[in-house]
Scaffold this motif. Structure first.
Motif, PDB file in Angstrom:
ATOM      1  N   LYS A   1       0.827  -1.208   0.000  1.00 47.39           N
ATOM      2  CA  LYS A   1       0.000   0.000   0.000  1.00 47.39           C
ATOM      3  C   LYS A   1       0.865   1.264   0.000  1.00 47.39           C
ATOM      4  O   LYS A   1       0.541   2.247  -0.677  1.00 47.39           O
ATOM      5  N   ALA A   2       1.980   1.214   0.723  1.00 45.72           N
ATOM      6  CA  ALA A   2       2.877   2.373   0.757  1.00 45.72           C
ATOM      7  C   ALA A   2       3.503   2.616  -0.608  1.00 45.72           C
ATOM      8  O   ALA A   2       3.713   3.772  -1.016  1.00 45.72           O
ATOM      9  N   LEU A   3       3.804   1.542  -1.328  1.00 46.38           N
ATOM     10  CA  LEU A   3       4.389   1.683  -2.662  1.00 46.38           C
ATOM     11  C   LEU A   3       3.393   2.315  -3.633  1.00 46.38           C
ATOM     12  O   LEU A   3       3.782   3.063  -4.536  1.00 46.38           O
TER      13      LEU A   3
ATOM     14  N   ILE B   1      -6.162  -2.094  -3.153  1.00 49.94           N
ATOM     15  CA  ILE B   1      -5.036  -1.164  -3.282  1.00 49.94           C
ATOM     16  C   ILE B   1      -5.266  -0.278  -4.504  1.00 49.94           C
ATOM     17  O   ILE B   1      -5.374   0.938  -4.374  1.00 49.94           O
ATOM     18  N   LEU B   2      -5.377  -0.879  -5.691  1.00 53.46           N
ATOM     19  CA  LEU B   2      -5.637  -0.074  -6.884  1.00 53.46           C
ATOM     20  C   LEU B   2      -6.962  -0.393  -7.568  1.00 53.46           C
ATOM     21  O   LEU B   2      -7.335   0.288  -8.523  1.00 53.46           O
ATOM     22  N   PHE B   3      -7.653  -1.426  -7.111  1.00 52.49           N
ATOM     23  CA  PHE B   3      -8.982  -1.701  -7.666  1.00 52.49           C
ATOM     24  C   PHE B   3      -9.845  -2.355  -6.604  1.00 52.49           C
ATOM     25  O   PHE B   3      -9.346  -2.886  -5.597  1.00 52.49           O
ATOM     26  N   SER B   4     -11.135  -2.294  -6.846  1.00 54.32           N
ATOM     27  CA  SER B   4     -12.094  -2.941  -5.956  1.00 54.32           C
ATOM     28  C   SER B   4     -12.885  -3.963  -6.755  1.00 54.32           C
ATOM     29  O   SER B   4     -12.882  -3.955  -7.995  1.00 54.32           O
ATOM     30  N   PHE B   5     -13.567  -4.845  -6.034  1.00 52.13           N
ATOM     31  CA  PHE B   5     -14.399  -5.836  -6.706  1.00 52.13           C
ATOM     32  C   PHE B   5     -15.714  -5.973  -5.957  1.00 52.13           C
ATOM     33  O   PHE B   5     -15.736  -6.094  -4.726  1.00 52.13           O
ATOM     34  N   ASP B   6     -16.781  -5.940  -6.712  1.00 51.57           N
ATOM     35  CA  ASP B   6     -18.122  -6.150  -6.176  1.00 51.57           C
ATOM     36  C   ASP B   6     -18.825  -7.173  -7.063  1.00 51.57           C
ATOM     37  O   ASP B   6     -18.774  -7.051  -8.297  1.00 51.57           O
ATOM     38  N   PRO B   7     -19.448  -8.202  -6.484  1.00 47.55           N
ATOM     39  CA  PRO B   7     -20.104  -9.228  -7.311  1.00 47.55           C
ATOM     40  C   PRO B   7     -21.139  -8.658  -8.272  1.00 47.55           C
ATOM     41  O   PRO B   7     -21.387  -9.228  -9.337  1.00 47.55           O
TER      42      PRO B   7
END
Length: 213
Positions: free
Chosen positions: A80-82, A119-125
Motif C-alpha cells: 500500500k505504501a508503494l 489497493i488499486l482496484f475494488s471488486f463487487d459481485p
C-alpha cells in the motif's frame, strides 16, 4: 496545487529517449503551472520488494475477507505504501522504453506489487471490477527502436506489447485520460534518432500546453 508523479522506467539516464521526451513534457508543464509539485519514482534506484509468500498470503486473505496475521499485515502495508504516490498524483508521467516487444521488467515488477484488490482496484459481485485511481491524467512517453505504427511497412505493429499493456493497466486501475508520446526508429542511425526525439519532444510540449488542471 497539482502533483505530478514521474515514474522512470529506463536505466539509461543520459541516452534514454523515453526520459528525454517525458522531461520535455514535465518542463513545459511546470512552466505553465509553476505551483506543480513533481515527485519521481526511479524504478532503477529504489528497492522493490519481492512478491513473496507473506505478500501473496496477505493478498488472498484480503480476497477472502479474513483477518491478516501480523507478518501479512506488514507485507500488505508495504504494498500500500508503494502505491501511495499514485494516489497523491494528479498527473502520472511514465517514461517507458520497449524491451523485447514489451516493458522493462522493473515496471512489470512495480505493477505486480501494487495492482491488488483494495489497493488499486475494488471488486463487487454486482458491479465487477472498478479501478480506484479516478480523476487522474496519464502521459506515457514510449521509446521504440523501430516503427510500430499501423502505417509501418513491416509487421512490427503486431509485436507491440508495450503500449497496449501499459494503457490496459492504466484503464484497469481507473485512469482513462491517457495521452501517448511516441519516439520511434531510435536505432536507425543518429540522424533518424535525433529527428525522432526532436519531433516527440515538440509533441510533448504541445501536449503540456493543452492540458489544464
Amino acid at each position: 496545487m497539482t502533483t505530478l508523479l514521474h515514474i522512470e522506467c529506463s536505466p539509461r539516464k543520459q541516452r534514454s529517449a523515453s526520459l528525454e521526451v517525458a522531461r520535455s513534457f514535465i518542463e513545459r508543464y511546470q512552466q505553465n503551472h509553476p505551483q506543480t509539485q513533481v515527485e519521481t519514482l526511479d524504478l532503477w534506484n529504489m528497492s522493490l520488494a519481492d512478491l513473496d509468500e507473506e505478500a501473496m498470503n496477505a493478498k488472498y486473505a484480503v480476497l477472502a475477507g479474513t483477518p491478516l496475521t501480523a507478518t501479512q499485515q506488514t507485507a500488505w502495508d508495504q504494498l500500500k505504501a508503494l502505491a501511495a504516490p499514485l494516489y497523491r498524483a494528479d498527473v502520472l508521467v511514465l517514461s517507458v522504453p520497449l524491451w523485447n516487444f514489451s516493458i522493462p521488467y522493473k515496471l512489470k515488477h512495480f505493477i505486480d506489487l501494487v495492482s491488488h484488490q483494495d489497493i488499486l482496484f475494488s471488486f463487487d459481485p454486482q458491479s465487477g471490477l472498478q479501478g480506484l485511481l479516478v480523476g487522474k491524467t496519464a502521459v506515457v512517453a514510449y521509446a521504440r527502436g523501430l516503427d510500430y505504427s499501423a502505417q509501418s511497412s513491416t509487421p512490427a505493429e503486431r509485436f507491440d506489447f508495450q503500449k497496449p499493456f501499459v494503457e490496459a493497466w492504466l484503464n484497469f486501475i481507473g485512469v482513462h485520460d491517457v495521452h501517448a508520446l511516441l519516439v520511434e526508429k531510435t536505432i536507425l542511425g543518429n540522424e533518424v534518432d535525433r529527428d525522432s526525439r526532436r519531433d516527440a519532444s515538440l509533441q510533448a510540449q504541445h501536449l503540456a500546453d493543452s492540458l489544464t488542471r
